[in-house]
Design an enzyme around this catalytic site. Structure first.
Site, PDB file in Angstrom:
ATOM      1  N   HIS A  62     -14.818  -4.930 -35.409  1.00 13.19           N
ATOM      2  CA  HIS A  62     -13.802  -4.601 -34.404  1.00 13.19           C
ATOM      3  C   HIS A  62     -13.556  -5.799 -33.481  1.00 13.19           C
ATOM      4  CE1 HIS A  62     -15.568  -0.329 -34.861  1.00 13.19           C
ATOM      5  NE2 HIS A  62     -14.358  -0.262 -35.396  1.00 13.19           N
TER       6      HIS A  62
ATOM      7  N   LYS B 133     -14.870  16.016 -32.977  1.00 13.09           N
ATOM      8  CA  LYS B 133     -15.584  15.095 -33.874  1.00 13.09           C
ATOM      9  C   LYS B 133     -16.935  14.733 -33.263  1.00 13.09           C
ATOM     10  CE  LYS B 133     -14.904  10.800 -36.402  1.00 13.09           C
ATOM     11  NZ  LYS B 133     -14.091   9.603 -36.553  1.00 13.09           N
TER      12      LYS B 133
ATOM     13  N   SER C 214     -18.819   1.256 -38.500  1.00 14.72           N
ATOM     14  CA  SER C 214     -19.696   1.867 -37.486  1.00 14.72           C
ATOM     15  C   SER C 214     -20.671   2.828 -38.153  1.00 14.72           C
ATOM     16  CB  SER C 214     -18.869   2.625 -36.448  1.00 14.72           C
ATOM     17  OG  SER C 214     -18.008   1.759 -35.767  1.00 14.72           O
TER      18      SER C 214
HETATM   19  O1  PNS Z   1     -11.613   4.152 -36.018  1.00 12.91           O
HETATM   20  P1  PNS Z   1     -10.879   5.220 -36.770  1.00 12.91           P
HETATM   21  O2  PNS Z   1     -11.684   6.507 -36.766  1.00 12.91           O
HETATM   22  O3  PNS Z   1     -10.485   4.797 -38.157  1.00 12.91           O
HETATM   23  O4  PNS Z   1      -9.521   5.513 -35.950  1.00 12.91           O
HETATM   24  C1  PNS Z   1      -8.603   6.482 -36.382  1.00 12.91           C
HETATM   25  C2  PNS Z   1      -7.540   6.781 -35.298  1.00 12.91           C
HETATM   26  C3  PNS Z   1      -8.212   7.148 -33.986  1.00 12.91           C
HETATM   27  C4  PNS Z   1      -6.682   5.540 -35.078  1.00 12.91           C
HETATM   28  C5  PNS Z   1      -6.650   7.943 -35.826  1.00 12.91           C
HETATM   29  O5  PNS Z   1      -7.470   8.984 -36.268  1.00 12.91           O
HETATM   30  C6  PNS Z   1      -5.668   8.475 -34.789  1.00 12.91           C
HETATM   31  O6  PNS Z   1      -4.758   7.804 -34.371  1.00 12.91           O
HETATM   32  N1  PNS Z   1      -5.892   9.728 -34.368  1.00 12.91           N
HETATM   33  C7  PNS Z   1      -5.050  10.388 -33.379  1.00 12.91           C
HETATM   34  C8  PNS Z   1      -4.332  11.591 -33.983  1.00 12.91           C
HETATM   35  C9  PNS Z   1      -3.045  11.195 -34.667  1.00 12.91           C
HETATM   36  O7  PNS Z   1      -2.186  10.563 -34.074  1.00 12.91           O
HETATM   37  N2  PNS Z   1      -2.889  11.579 -35.949  1.00 12.91           N
HETATM   38  C10 PNS Z   1      -1.681  11.333 -36.713  1.00 12.91           C
HETATM   39  C11 PNS Z   1      -1.746  10.061 -37.516  1.00 12.91           C
HETATM   40  S1  PNS Z   1      -2.799  10.240 -38.893  1.00 12.91           S
END
Ligand code: PNS
Length: 159
Positions: free
Chosen positions: A16, A40, A127
């Site tokens: 990151h 989560k 992670s």
């Molecule tokens: O580090 P990660 O877990 O890969 O991040 C994923 C993240 C947080 C970027 C993604 O899950 C997200 O944007 N979640 C918010 C909900 C959302 O907008 N969902 C619609 C798009 S899939």
């Protein structure tokens, strides 16, 4: 240009940090935003993740740490930002990232996702792997900053 780099960051790794540092050089401002998702299960609370991120980016003056709940598109709109950054490690990330980027574009046509390729030494890093290795007493010193390593060890073993 101001960009959002969203994620779970549970916890932040050198992978990151590599993306954050490269964004910090390329863009005027980088908002690293932690998803606050109460459903989560995470090792670190949102407050702890904020603290870890703030510590490891403290020398990068154009990087801000924030959190968001709900849809990324709504958060981006509220902040008046239309560019999201995601890191791509390998082809295995591609399917999920493509789906997410296209879904976000479906929800908001103005939102653009820019992908940065991870540095090759971090393509294996995640992670969840770091937590697993630490959980089995493996050496994570080359995977996360010292401050994060201490926090993980404290969380998992209380030392
Ligand atoms: O580090 P990660 O877990 O890969 O991040 C994923 C993240 C947080 C970027 C993604 O899950 C997200 O944007 N979640 C918010 C909900 C959302 O907008 N969902 C619609 C798009 S899939």
């Amino acid at each position: 240009m101001i960009v959002i780099y969203p994620g779970s960051f549970d916890p932040v790794t050198y992978g990151h940090l590599d993306i954050i540092e490269r964004c910090s050089k390329k863009f005027d401002q980088v908002i690293v935003s932690i998803l606050n998702n109460p459903t989560k299960k995470t090792l670190f609370s949102v407050d702890e993740r904020i603290k870890l991120l703030k510590e490891v980016v403290k020398d990068l003056k154009n990087v801000e740490i924030d959190t968001f709940s709900g849809l990324l598109v709504n958060y981006a709109k509220t902040r008046g930002i239309s560019t999201v950054i995601r890191g791509l490690r390998a082809v295995t990330d591609f399917e999920y990232e493509l789906q997410m980027a296209l879904m976000n574009r479906e929800l908001d046509n103005e939102l653009e996702t820019i992908f940065l390729m991870s540095s090759s030494q971090y393509t294996f890093l995640s992670s969840s792997m770091v937590k697993e290795v630490a959980g089995f007493d493996g050496d994570i010193s080359g995977l996360v900053p010292d401050y994060v390593e201490k926090a993980i060890n404290y969380k998992l073993k209380g030392d």
